[in-house]
Design a protein around this motif. Sequence first.
Motif, PDB file in Angstrom:
ATOM      1  N   LEU A 162     -65.952  87.037  89.523  1.00 42.52           N
ATOM      2  CA  LEU A 162     -66.899  87.188  88.419  1.00 42.52           C
ATOM      3  C   LEU A 162     -68.306  86.725  88.798  1.00 42.52           C
ATOM      4  O   LEU A 162     -69.130  86.443  87.924  1.00 42.52           O
ATOM      5  CB  LEU A 162     -66.404  86.406  87.199  1.00 42.52           C
ATOM      6  N   LYS A 163     -68.569  86.674  90.099  1.00 41.97           N
ATOM      7  CA  LYS A 163     -69.907  86.279  90.538  1.00 41.97           C
ATOM      8  C   LYS A 163     -70.955  87.327  90.171  1.00 41.97           C
ATOM      9  O   LYS A 163     -72.154  87.051  90.202  1.00 41.97           O
ATOM     10  CB  LYS A 163     -69.905  86.046  92.048  1.00 41.97           C
ATOM     11  N   ALA A 164     -70.487  88.521  89.828  1.00 46.93           N
ATOM     12  CA  ALA A 164     -71.421  89.575  89.422  1.00 46.93           C
ATOM     13  C   ALA A 164     -71.955  89.339  88.009  1.00 46.93           C
ATOM     14  O   ALA A 164     -72.782  90.114  87.525  1.00 46.93           O
ATOM     15  CB  ALA A 164     -70.731  90.936  89.494  1.00 46.93           C
ATOM     16  N   TYR A 165     -71.469  88.275  87.362  1.00 49.90           N
ATOM     17  CA  TYR A 165     -71.916  87.945  86.009  1.00 49.90           C
ATOM     18  C   TYR A 165     -72.649  86.598  86.029  1.00 49.90           C
ATOM     19  O   TYR A 165     -72.099  85.573  85.610  1.00 49.90           O
ATOM     20  CB  TYR A 165     -70.732  87.875  85.047  1.00 49.90           C
ATOM     21  N   PRO A 166     -73.882  86.582  86.513  1.00 50.19           N
ATOM     22  CA  PRO A 166     -74.612  85.303  86.580  1.00 50.19           C
ATOM     23  C   PRO A 166     -74.915  84.722  85.202  1.00 50.19           C
ATOM     24  O   PRO A 166     -75.081  83.511  85.056  1.00 50.19           O
ATOM     25  CB  PRO A 166     -75.898  85.673  87.330  1.00 50.19           C
ATOM     26  N   ASN A 167     -74.995  85.586  84.193  1.00 49.59           N
ATOM     27  CA  ASN A 167     -75.289  85.123  82.835  1.00 49.59           C
ATOM     28  C   ASN A 167     -74.031  85.135  81.967  1.00 49.59           C
ATOM     29  O   ASN A 167     -74.099  85.380  80.765  1.00 49.59           O
ATOM     30  CB  ASN A 167     -76.378  85.997  82.200  1.00 49.59           C
ATOM     31  N   ARG A 168     -72.907  84.849  82.605  1.00 47.20           N
ATOM     32  CA  ARG A 168     -71.634  84.865  81.886  1.00 47.20           C
ATOM     33  C   ARG A 168     -71.564  83.711  80.895  1.00 47.20           C
ATOM     34  O   ARG A 168     -71.817  82.560  81.233  1.00 47.20           O
ATOM     35  CB  ARG A 168     -70.481  84.779  82.889  1.00 47.20           C
ATOM     36  N   ILE A 169     -71.186  84.044  79.674  1.00 47.62           N
ATOM     37  CA  ILE A 169     -71.030  83.039  78.621  1.00 47.62           C
ATOM     38  C   ILE A 169     -69.598  82.523  78.583  1.00 47.62           C
ATOM     39  O   ILE A 169     -69.343  81.339  78.343  1.00 47.62           O
ATOM     40  CB  ILE A 169     -71.426  83.635  77.252  1.00 47.62           C
ATOM     41  N   GLY A 170     -68.660  83.416  78.835  1.00 46.24           N
ATOM     42  CA  GLY A 170     -67.261  83.015  78.840  1.00 46.24           C
ATOM     43  C   GLY A 170     -66.371  84.164  79.276  1.00 46.24           C
ATOM     44  O   GLY A 170     -66.792  85.331  79.309  1.00 46.24           O
ATOM     45  N   SER A 171     -65.131  83.839  79.630  1.00 46.90           N
ATOM     46  CA  SER A 171     -64.149  84.866  80.003  1.00 46.90           C
ATOM     47  C   SER A 171     -62.791  84.446  79.463  1.00 46.90           C
ATOM     48  O   SER A 171     -62.471  83.254  79.404  1.00 46.90           O
ATOM     49  CB  SER A 171     -64.097  85.057  81.523  1.00 46.90           C
ATOM     50  N   TRP A 172     -61.989  85.455  79.085  1.00 51.44           N
ATOM     51  CA  TRP A 172     -60.690  85.201  78.457  1.00 51.44           C
ATOM     52  C   TRP A 172     -59.688  86.249  78.920  1.00 51.44           C
ATOM     53  O   TRP A 172     -60.053  87.395  79.210  1.00 51.44           O
ATOM     54  CB  TRP A 172     -60.822  85.257  76.929  1.00 51.44           C
ATOM     55  N   LEU A 173     -58.443  85.863  78.982  1.00 54.66           N
ATOM     56  CA  LEU A 173     -57.364  86.776  79.359  1.00 54.66           C
ATOM     57  C   LEU A 173     -56.574  87.160  78.123  1.00 54.66           C
ATOM     58  O   LEU A 173     -56.058  86.293  77.415  1.00 54.66           O
ATOM     59  CB  LEU A 173     -56.427  86.119  80.374  1.00 54.66           C
ATOM     60  N   GLN A 174     -56.490  88.453  77.872  1.00 60.99           N
ATOM     61  CA  GLN A 174     -55.655  88.949  76.778  1.00 60.99           C
ATOM     62  C   GLN A 174     -54.410  89.578  77.382  1.00 60.99           C
ATOM     63  O   GLN A 174     -54.482  90.575  78.098  1.00 60.99           O
ATOM     64  CB  GLN A 174     -56.403  89.969  75.917  1.00 60.99           C
ATOM     65  N   TYR A 230     -65.726  88.712  66.461  1.00 63.72           N
ATOM     66  CA  TYR A 230     -65.297  87.642  67.358  1.00 63.72           C
ATOM     67  C   TYR A 230     -66.131  86.399  67.088  1.00 63.72           C
ATOM     68  O   TYR A 230     -67.285  86.482  66.650  1.00 63.72           O
ATOM     69  CB  TYR A 230     -65.480  88.039  68.828  1.00 63.72           C
ATOM     70  N   VAL A 231     -65.522  85.259  67.401  1.00 66.16           N
ATOM     71  CA  VAL A 231     -66.246  83.991  67.356  1.00 66.16           C
ATOM     72  C   VAL A 231     -65.884  83.195  68.607  1.00 66.16           C
ATOM     73  O   VAL A 231     -64.700  82.992  68.898  1.00 66.16           O
ATOM     74  CB  VAL A 231     -65.889  83.166  66.100  1.00 66.16           C
ATOM     75  N   VAL A 232     -66.910  82.781  69.343  1.00 67.55           N
ATOM     76  CA  VAL A 232     -66.704  81.855  70.456  1.00 67.55           C
ATOM     77  C   VAL A 232     -66.961  80.463  69.898  1.00 67.55           C
ATOM     78  O   VAL A 232     -68.098  80.126  69.553  1.00 67.55           O
ATOM     79  CB  VAL A 232     -67.663  82.153  71.625  1.00 67.55           C
ATOM     80  N   ASP A 233     -65.893  79.670  69.756  1.00 63.97           N
ATOM     81  CA  ASP A 233     -66.071  78.364  69.120  1.00 63.97           C
ATOM     82  C   ASP A 233     -66.684  77.356  70.084  1.00 63.97           C
ATOM     83  O   ASP A 233     -66.940  77.658  71.261  1.00 63.97           O
ATOM     84  CB  ASP A 233     -64.748  77.857  68.535  1.00 63.97           C
ATOM     85  N   ALA A 234     -66.898  76.155  69.586  1.00 65.79           N
ATOM     86  CA  ALA A 234     -67.571  75.129  70.380  1.00 65.79           C
ATOM     87  C   ALA A 234     -66.770  74.716  71.613  1.00 65.79           C
ATOM     88  O   ALA A 234     -67.332  74.183  72.572  1.00 65.79           O
ATOM     89  CB  ALA A 234     -67.848  73.908  69.502  1.00 65.79           C
ATOM     90  N   LYS A 235     -65.452  74.975  71.619  1.00 66.20           N
ATOM     91  CA  LYS A 235     -64.613  74.627  72.767  1.00 66.20           C
ATOM     92  C   LYS A 235     -64.493  75.766  73.771  1.00 66.20           C
ATOM     93  O   LYS A 235     -63.802  75.628  74.781  1.00 66.20           O
ATOM     94  CB  LYS A 235     -63.219  74.225  72.276  1.00 66.20           C
TER      95      LYS A 235
END
Length: 257
Positions: A162-174, A230-235
């Motif tokens: 995921l180095k191609a995402y320098p401005n990545r906020i988060g990632s999740w596995l579904q 969607y909501v990205v919570d504080a955690k």
Amino acid sequence: MALTPCKSCKHQVDTSAEVCPSCGVRSPGVTFLQKVFGFVLLVLIVVVGLSMCTSSKKAKAAEGPAQQSAAYSITKDDFREGRPRKVEVLLPQRLSDADLAEVAKAIRANTKFKADKTFIGFRVEGQTESTYWANASFDPDYKSSLIGLSVQDYQTLKGLNLKAYPNRIGSWLQDGALGHVMVLYKKNDKYLMDSIFASGGKNTERYVGKKQADGGLRLDDPETSFNEHYVVDAKGNLQAWGENGVYMTLPPFKPVQ
């Protein structure tokens, strides 16, 4: 009492005598050749014994350790006379088809119940879906079906770069039949979500982001009129919201790379 000529003076002596009574030589009934023969025989016995022991160890090493079923824990085991046995199992990790079959057969065999049919539902520790990861049944023949990500697909997603995402906020596995990794990032002041599949496919969706008072981030799809977001919570968890509240929560996913 057996007699034999003394090896020194040739007088008749007992074969078990330690000293000749005539000349005083020790072991009068045992000749030099007999000693040599006895020593050679002893050496041969030792060599053969060591050879057999070594061969046995090599054979065991070649066989390898005894095969054992993968670890698992039964969380529910329900059976009523005249009905199929229903079992729920928790696995520490995803299994190959062969290992899954071995575990299913062990579960079916190690029970006091005498059921004609057995249905087994498998879940995996850390699984993001509440449904089974895989099903297995004996009716009476063995059958299985995979519902979640296979071992290979999971490892593929786990190894994503995921180095191609320098401005990545988060990632999740579904997890699930169409399991994928979701990557949220910001580009040109816009919130984008990439869904990356093990096959290499990728979908990109755009969202409108809004900071919340509790530190979370709400993401709305501008192209839908449904009250889903969607909501990205504080955690860092990703929550999927609908009209009836949260229906899915995904913990942060950290690929190897």
